[in-house]
Design a protein around this motif. Structure first.
Motif, PDB file in Angstrom:
ATOM      1  N   GLN A 222      37.684 -62.751 -54.863  1.00 38.08           N
ATOM      2  CA  GLN A 222      38.582 -61.623 -55.081  1.00 38.08           C
ATOM      3  C   GLN A 222      39.963 -62.035 -54.609  1.00 38.08           C
ATOM      4  OE1 GLN A 222      37.908 -58.421 -56.442  1.00 38.08           O
ATOM      5  NE2 GLN A 222      40.147 -58.331 -56.406  1.00 38.08           N
ATOM      6  N   MET A 223      40.927 -61.970 -55.499  1.00 37.95           N
ATOM      7  CA  MET A 223      42.284 -62.400 -55.189  1.00 37.95           C
ATOM      8  C   MET A 223      43.215 -61.204 -55.319  1.00 37.95           C
ATOM      9  SD  MET A 223      42.324 -66.048 -57.226  1.00 37.95           S
ATOM     10  CE  MET A 223      42.357 -65.276 -58.838  1.00 37.95           C
ATOM     11  N   THR A 224      43.877 -60.868 -54.236  1.00 36.01           N
ATOM     12  CA  THR A 224      44.800 -59.741 -54.246  1.00 36.01           C
ATOM     13  C   THR A 224      46.212 -60.223 -53.929  1.00 36.01           C
ATOM     14  OG1 THR A 224      44.449 -59.249 -51.903  1.00 36.01           O
ATOM     15  CG2 THR A 224      42.974 -58.185 -53.485  1.00 36.01           C
ATOM     16  N   ASN A 225      47.180 -59.373 -54.230  1.00 34.66           N
ATOM     17  CA  ASN A 225      48.574 -59.693 -53.977  1.00 34.66           C
ATOM     18  C   ASN A 225      48.917 -61.105 -54.474  1.00 34.66           C
ATOM     19  OD1 ASN A 225      51.217 -59.335 -53.076  1.00 34.66           O
ATOM     20  ND2 ASN A 225      50.749 -59.994 -50.992  1.00 34.66           N
ATOM     21  N   LEU A 226      48.545 -61.376 -55.697  1.00 37.59           N
ATOM     22  CA  LEU A 226      48.782 -62.703 -56.257  1.00 37.59           C
ATOM     23  C   LEU A 226      50.273 -62.995 -56.372  1.00 37.59           C
ATOM     24  CD1 LEU A 226      45.933 -62.660 -58.874  1.00 37.59           C
ATOM     25  CD2 LEU A 226      46.263 -64.451 -57.165  1.00 37.59           C
TER      26      LEU A 226
ATOM     27  N   VAL B 297      45.979 -68.527 -48.422  1.00 38.44           N
ATOM     28  CA  VAL B 297      45.330 -67.383 -49.072  1.00 38.44           C
ATOM     29  C   VAL B 297      44.677 -66.430 -48.078  1.00 38.44           C
ATOM     30  CG1 VAL B 297      44.923 -68.821 -51.109  1.00 38.44           C
ATOM     31  CG2 VAL B 297      43.067 -68.465 -49.446  1.00 38.44           C
ATOM     32  N   LYS B 298      44.697 -66.761 -46.804  1.00 38.88           N
ATOM     33  CA  LYS B 298      44.072 -65.891 -45.798  1.00 38.88           C
ATOM     34  C   LYS B 298      44.684 -64.500 -45.854  1.00 38.88           C
ATOM     35  CE  LYS B 298      42.595 -69.260 -42.351  1.00 38.88           C
ATOM     36  NZ  LYS B 298      42.865 -69.850 -41.010  1.00 38.88           N
ATOM     37  N   GLY B 299      43.809 -63.510 -45.809  1.00 43.35           N
ATOM     38  CA  GLY B 299      44.267 -62.130 -45.858  1.00 43.35           C
ATOM     39  C   GLY B 299      44.472 -61.606 -47.263  1.00 43.35           C
ATOM     40  N   ARG B 300      44.461 -62.488 -48.264  1.00 39.36           N
ATOM     41  CA  ARG B 300      44.655 -62.053 -49.649  1.00 39.36           C
ATOM     42  C   ARG B 300      43.424 -62.325 -50.516  1.00 39.36           C
ATOM     43  NH1 ARG B 300      48.333 -64.460 -52.813  1.00 39.36           N
ATOM     44  NH2 ARG B 300      48.165 -66.495 -51.751  1.00 39.36           N
ATOM     45  N   PHE B 301      42.702 -63.386 -50.221  1.00 39.76           N
ATOM     46  CA  PHE B 301      41.526 -63.764 -51.011  1.00 39.76           C
ATOM     47  C   PHE B 301      40.268 -63.513 -50.189  1.00 39.76           C
ATOM     48  CE2 PHE B 301      43.540 -67.252 -53.936  1.00 39.76           C
ATOM     49  CZ  PHE B 301      44.557 -66.362 -54.275  1.00 39.76           C
ATOM     50  N   THR B 302      39.213 -63.102 -50.872  1.00 42.53           N
ATOM     51  CA  THR B 302      37.924 -62.890 -50.229  1.00 42.53           C
ATOM     52  C   THR B 302      36.826 -63.498 -51.088  1.00 42.53           C
ATOM     53  OG1 THR B 302      38.697 -60.794 -49.284  1.00 42.53           O
ATOM     54  CG2 THR B 302      36.319 -61.191 -49.299  1.00 42.53           C
TER      55      THR B 302
ATOM     56  N   GLN C 279      41.893 -70.660 -65.827  1.00 43.29           N
ATOM     57  CA  GLN C 279      43.333 -70.622 -65.574  1.00 43.29           C
ATOM     58  C   GLN C 279      43.753 -69.280 -64.991  1.00 43.29           C
ATOM     59  OE1 GLN C 279      45.898 -73.073 -66.231  1.00 43.29           O
ATOM     60  NE2 GLN C 279      47.096 -71.594 -65.040  1.00 43.29           N
ATOM     61  N   VAL C 280      44.546 -69.343 -63.942  1.00 45.29           N
ATOM     62  CA  VAL C 280      45.181 -68.154 -63.368  1.00 45.29           C
ATOM     63  C   VAL C 280      46.685 -68.372 -63.430  1.00 45.29           C
ATOM     64  CG1 VAL C 280      45.555 -66.816 -61.272  1.00 45.29           C
ATOM     65  CG2 VAL C 280      43.248 -67.589 -61.873  1.00 45.29           C
ATOM     66  N   THR C 281      47.378 -67.439 -64.052  1.00 48.17           N
ATOM     67  CA  THR C 281      48.827 -67.525 -64.170  1.00 48.17           C
ATOM     68  C   THR C 281      49.443 -66.249 -63.617  1.00 48.17           C
ATOM     69  OG1 THR C 281      48.609 -68.873 -66.161  1.00 48.17           O
ATOM     70  CG2 THR C 281      50.760 -67.864 -65.736  1.00 48.17           C
ATOM     71  N   VAL C 282      50.355 -66.418 -62.665  1.00 55.70           N
ATOM     72  CA  VAL C 282      51.005 -65.281 -62.027  1.00 55.70           C
ATOM     73  C   VAL C 282      52.502 -65.375 -62.288  1.00 55.70           C
ATOM     74  CG1 VAL C 282      51.305 -63.962 -59.909  1.00 55.70           C
ATOM     75  CG2 VAL C 282      49.237 -65.340 -60.238  1.00 55.70           C
TER      76      VAL C 282
ATOM     77  N   GLU D  91      49.553 -58.264 -58.332  1.00 58.01           N
ATOM     78  CA  GLU D  91      48.311 -57.785 -58.937  1.00 58.01           C
ATOM     79  C   GLU D  91      47.112 -58.587 -58.435  1.00 58.01           C
ATOM     80  OE1 GLU D  91      50.039 -55.858 -63.074  1.00 58.01           O
ATOM     81  OE2 GLU D  91      49.028 -57.791 -63.153  1.00 58.01           O
ATOM     82  N   SER D  92      45.942 -58.197 -58.921  1.00 55.21           N
ATOM     83  CA  SER D  92      44.699 -58.793 -58.438  1.00 55.21           C
ATOM     84  C   SER D  92      43.872 -59.338 -59.598  1.00 55.21           C
ATOM     85  CB  SER D  92      43.868 -57.744 -57.693  1.00 55.21           C
ATOM     86  OG  SER D  92      44.581 -57.216 -56.592  1.00 55.21           O
TER      87      SER D  92
END
Length: 124
Positions: A82-86, A64-69, A119-122, A16-17
């Protein structure tokens, strides 16, 4: 008083993102580079990304290259991550920090002001 306030963290499933925001008070994005850092439990804080004051430069950690912008809105004095494919390994407290000038680096000692973190929890 200079303030950096992060928001947008939360708990998500792998894949998820999330979009983090860093809102600045008393300083302007036109004069400061903004870095994103994170600290996972039991680990040292590490650089994630940085965007220069002029927007000419951005940098990302290899993890994080390719996933974060990273991007910014000067009118709102806000920077976004922007964080994708966490993934579970992205779980950490995320901080934004401000460094005077246009230097695009992720060395903590270059940064003058720091936010309190979000906090970010995946989970897998």
């Amino acid at each position: 008083q200079v303030r950096l306030v992060e928001s947008g963290g939360g708990s998500v499933q792998a894949g998820e993102s999330l979009r983090l925001s860093c809102s600045l008070s008393e300083i302007t994005l036109k004069n400061y580079a903004i870095g994103w850092f994170r600290q996972a439990p039991g680990k040292e804080r590490e650089g994630v990304s940085c965007i220069g004051s002029s927007e000419r430069g951005t940098v990302y950690a290899d993890s994080v290259k390719g996933r974060f912008t990273v991007s910014k809105d000067n009118a709102k004095n806000t920077v976004y991550l922007q964080m994708t494919n966490l993934q579970p390994e992205d779980t950490a407290v995320y901080y934004c920090a401000a460094s005077w000038g246009d230097l695009v680096v992720m060395e903590e000692e270059e940064y003058d002001y720091w936010g309190q973190g979000t906090q970010v929890t995946v989970s897998s």
